[in-house]
Design a protein around this motif. Structure first.
Motif, short mmCIF file in Angstrom:
data_model
loop_
_atom_site.label_atom_id
_atom_site.label_comp_id
_atom_site.label_asym_id
_atom_site.label_seq_id
_atom_site.Cartn_x
_atom_site.Cartn_y
_atom_site.Cartn_z
N ASN A 88 0.86 -1.22 -0.09
CA ASN A 88 0.19 0.04 -0.08
C ASN A 88 0.83 1.38 -0.06
N ALA A 89 2.01 1.10 -0.29
CA ALA A 89 3.03 2.37 -0.18
C ALA A 89 2.65 3.38 -1.25
N ASP A 90 2.15 3.21 -2.56
CA ASP A 90 1.93 4.05 -3.37
C ASP A 90 0.22 4.04 -3.63
N ALA A 91 -0.66 3.79 -2.60
CA ALA A 91 -2.08 3.63 -2.81
C ALA A 91 -2.52 4.80 -3.10
N PRO A 92 -2.44 6.12 -2.27
CA PRO A 92 -2.92 7.27 -2.71
C PRO A 92 -2.76 7.61 -3.85
N GLU A 93 -1.52 7.81 -4.27
CA GLU A 93 -1.20 8.10 -5.69
C GLU A 93 -2.08 7.31 -6.72
N LEU A 94 -1.92 5.86 -6.52
CA LEU A 94 -2.33 5.07 -7.45
C LEU A 94 -3.97 5.19 -7.30
N ALA A 95 -4.61 5.44 -6.44
CA ALA A 95 -6.02 5.71 -6.52
C ALA A 95 -6.54 6.99 -7.35
N ARG A 96 -5.70 8.11 -6.91
CA ARG A 96 -5.81 9.28 -8.00
C ARG A 96 -5.55 9.19 -9.32
N ARG A 97 -4.55 8.20 -9.54
CA ARG A 97 -4.10 7.94 -11.03
C ARG A 97 -5.31 7.00 -11.91
N PHE A 98 -6.07 6.45 -10.99
CA PHE A 98 -7.28 5.66 -11.59
C PHE A 98 -8.31 6.59 -11.91
N HIS A 99 -8.53 7.35 -11.08
CA HIS A 99 -9.49 8.44 -11.11
C HIS A 99 -9.17 9.41 -12.32
N ALA A 100 -7.98 9.67 -12.63
CA ALA A 100 -7.48 10.49 -13.89
C ALA A 100 -7.64 9.50 -15.00
#
Length: 284
Positions: A244-256
């Motif tokens: 889960n180290a990159d989870a916040p950035e990945l969630a935002r990337r999914f949204h993008a």
């Protein structure tokens, strides 16, 4: 179903991790997280019913349209198996009341031993719950996926959603890190299910510790979620990786990536700026 594109909520399995690129005092961690993502899984309530005052602080740190989807405690779902749990349920419902609209649904995560033969128990439990909440059910018994019609009928009867936990990309090849090896032993092997039953579908997706592999694995979901939005649904997507180290950035990337297919989707707010250190950083 309402017409027009609705909001897409994205988030992680938790709101605090030491390696994440934002940090706040203990009482402000959810507020910092909410500057990056607009949803979070309510896993903490699965292990114990929190104090009502604790839940009040969660509400104070988030906007009313933030989605915190609390799990009904495992004491109710796993130990009592939704029978004779009236007192525990009353305590839980009282504790989460301060969330107000942030409790976008109450999450009923069922054990892998809960199979199609137990569906009538779930139906009775859903019937006993207060009507002013939405409900979402996560099952893990493989027979539900082999023939989903019985469970779908029960969920449709009560206006409840089926929460898929897509682990296909994770189990596609052997683990390559300690976190992946640990998850390999603990996470369920779940098929991909992309049928929404309500206007508020909820998805859990487990990728890999390599962000590129996580992104490659979620590509079918980008198209599915874009389609849900065009249908007037308002999905919530939770992105997991083993560490889960990159989870916040990945969630935002999914949204993008979804927004690239649905340009009228409102963007996420820019992340809150990182705090400025009191003293200049040095090499020594």
């Amino acid at each position: 179903m309402r017409s027009g594109v609705q909001a897409l909520h994205v988030g992680c399995a938790m709101w605090s991790l030491k390696s994440w690129p934002f940090s706040r005092p203990p009482g402000e961690k959810l507020r910092a997280y909410a500057g990056w993502c607009n949803a979070v899984e309510g896993n903490t309530t699965f292990y114990a019913t929190p104090a009502r005052q604790t839940v009040t602080t969660w509400a104070e740190q988030t906007a009313p349209d933030f989605r915190l989807i609390p799990k009904i405690p495992k004491r109710i779902t796993h130990e009592l198996r939704m029978q004779g749990a009236e007192e525990e349920l009353r305590s839980f419902l009282d504790a989460i009341e301060p969330l107000g609209p942030r409790a976008a649904a109450l999450w009923i995560q069922l054990p892998g031993s809960f199979g199609p033969a137990d569906t009538a128990v779930l139906s009775r439990f859903l019937r006993s719950l207060p009507a002013h909440f939405r409900y979402a059910v996560e099952v893990r018994h493989p027979d539900f996926f082999a023939d989903p019609r019985g469970l779908e009928r029960v969920l449709a009867e009560h206006g409840a959603e089926w929460v898929p936990f897509d682990t296909v990309a994770f189990f596609d090849s052997p683990p390559t890190s300690d976190a992946e090896r640990d998850a390999w032993l603990k996470k369920p092997r779940m098929p991909r299910r992309d049928t929404a039953l309500t206007d508020r579908p909820i998805l859990r997706y487990l990728g890999r510790d390599d962000p590129a592999r996580t992104v490659a694995g979620w590509q079918p979901w980008v198209a599915t979620v874009a389609g849900w939005l065009r249908e007037g649904r308002s999905p919530t997507v939770f992105v997991h990786t083993p560490d889960n180290a990159d989870a916040p950035e990945l969630a935002r990337r999914f949204h993008a990536e979804v927004r690239a297919q649905v340009p009228e989707l409102p963007p996420l707010p820019d992340p809150a700026p990182l705090p400025v250190p009191d003293e200049p950083l040095t090499l020594f």
